[in-house]
Design an enzyme around this catalytic site. Structure first.
Site, short mmCIF file in Angstrom:
data_model
loop_
_atom_site.label_atom_id
_atom_site.label_comp_id
_atom_site.label_asym_id
_atom_site.label_seq_id
_atom_site.Cartn_x
_atom_site.Cartn_y
_atom_site.Cartn_z
CE1 TYR A 185 -3.40 -2.75 -0.16
CE2 TYR A 185 -3.78 -2.02 2.38
CZ TYR A 185 -4.08 -2.75 1.14
OH TYR A 185 -5.24 -3.69 1.24
CG PHE A 231 -13.01 -4.77 -4.23
CD1 PHE A 231 -12.19 -3.68 -3.90
CD2 PHE A 231 -12.57 -5.78 -4.98
CE1 PHE A 231 -10.96 -3.42 -4.57
CE2 PHE A 231 -11.24 -5.39 -5.63
CZ PHE A 231 -10.48 -4.63 -5.42
N PRO A 232 -16.40 -3.70 -0.70
CG PRO A 232 -16.62 -2.43 1.25
CD PRO A 232 -15.71 -2.87 0.32
CG LEU A 233 -19.57 0.45 -0.71
CD1 LEU A 233 -19.47 1.87 -0.78
CD2 LEU A 233 -20.86 0.32 -0.24
N GLY A 234 -18.80 -3.09 -4.21
CA GLY A 234 -18.78 -3.70 -5.47
C GLY A 234 -17.97 -2.66 -6.55
N GLY A 235 -18.02 -2.79 -7.66
CA GLY A 235 -17.51 -1.89 -8.62
C GLY A 235 -16.08 -1.79 -8.41
#
Length: 285
Positions: free
Chosen positions: A42, A197-201
């Site tokens: 990171y 990626f808890p909100l997708g996309g």
């Protein structure tokens, strides 16, 4: 353990404003964050350096890092796959040095078997048992405290259970629920489920939670954002879910921490549960 932690990947957006990055992490602790997800790749070590500077022993914050990829500043992608046992050991050593600690409390083995992202090829295709052998050796040596898995299949998790697994990090959201069986296994085994990626996309073409009509309707009804609804749904969906949303913005951080207070009525929850799940198993090269 607070159910809402902080993912450090986006700290690199403050690379040229290190003081702001440190202040943001201090604010996260003030808001109740007591676990932080990081990796040596990171920001090519920047996130770990900020964590080392910002966190104090008395904060009692659990720092969870990962191995399976290393920084690659000159590469087409900012990281390179590092799956071989000797590379896993070297990555643990790198994280120990950059975080300035004698033990990494939890280390996730990033397998790259599933979900969106890179796939191992050639000599980077390594048997899970060989990887678990070096991870358990590192635990026996006291260099890591506990083992987690990331981007792992259901079969892989089952094979790893005898080694002792404390958490699983897979891509998972309201719109991408491929791993429902694995989530149930984790719940039964009291293993923390930590979706990334808890909100997708995550990549172009993948579904986004915030674009779902049911999510937008719930957000409008509750007077919150669609992102907050997507995160809150995860907390409601299973008791062992721990969130690690990342941000470089203090206001966004506060909004993320507030999702623990969001409650859905039965109708809203049923509408969210009925949202179609679409696969997120997309590889990139």
């Amino acid at each position: 353990m607070s159910r809402i932690g902080y993912g450090a990947a986006q700290l690199d957006r403050l690379h040229d404003r290190r003081d702001e990055a440190v202040a943001l992490l201090r604010r996260a602790v003030e808001l109740g964050v007591n676990h932080v997800d990081t990796a040596e790749f990171y920001g090519f070590g920047f996130a770990n350096a900020v964590i080392r500077e910002a966190l104090r022993p008395e904060d009692d914050v659990l720092v969870v890092t990962k191995v399976g990829a290393d920084p690659d500043p000159g590469g087409r992608l900012p990281l390179r796959i590092a799956q071989r046992p000797e590379q896993l050991r070297a990555s643990v050593e790198d994280n120990l040095r950059s975080l300035g600690v004698e033990q990494l409390p939890v280390v996730n083995l990033r397998r790259l078997d599933t979900g969106p992202g890179l796939r191992a090829e050639g000599d980077q295709v390594v048997d899970l048992d060989d990887q678990l052998a070096v991870m358990t050796a590192l635990r026996d040596e006291g260099k890591i405290g506990a083992i987690g898995l990331s981007s792992v299949t259901l079969d892989g998790l089952r094979r790893a259970l005898p080694a002792g697994v404390v958490c699983v990090q897979n891509a998972y959201s309201l719109v991408s629920r491929d791993d429902e069986d694995m989530l149930r296994l984790c719940t039964a085994e009291e293993i923390a489920w930590v979706p990334f990626f808890p909100l997708g996309g995550a990549f172009p073409g993948l579904p986004k939670v915030t674009e779902e009509p049911a999510v937008r309707a719930a957000a409008a009804s509750l007077g919150v954002s669609a992102s907050q609804v997507g995160l809150a749904w995860l907390l409601h969906h299973a008791p062992n879910v721990l969130l690690i949303p990342g941000t470089a913005d203090a206001a966004h951080l506060e909004a993320n921490m507030a999702v623990g207070e969001i409650a859905f009525d039965d109708d809203a929850l049923a509408a969210l549960d009925a949202v179609e799940s679409r696969s997120s198993d997309v590889s990139i090269g």
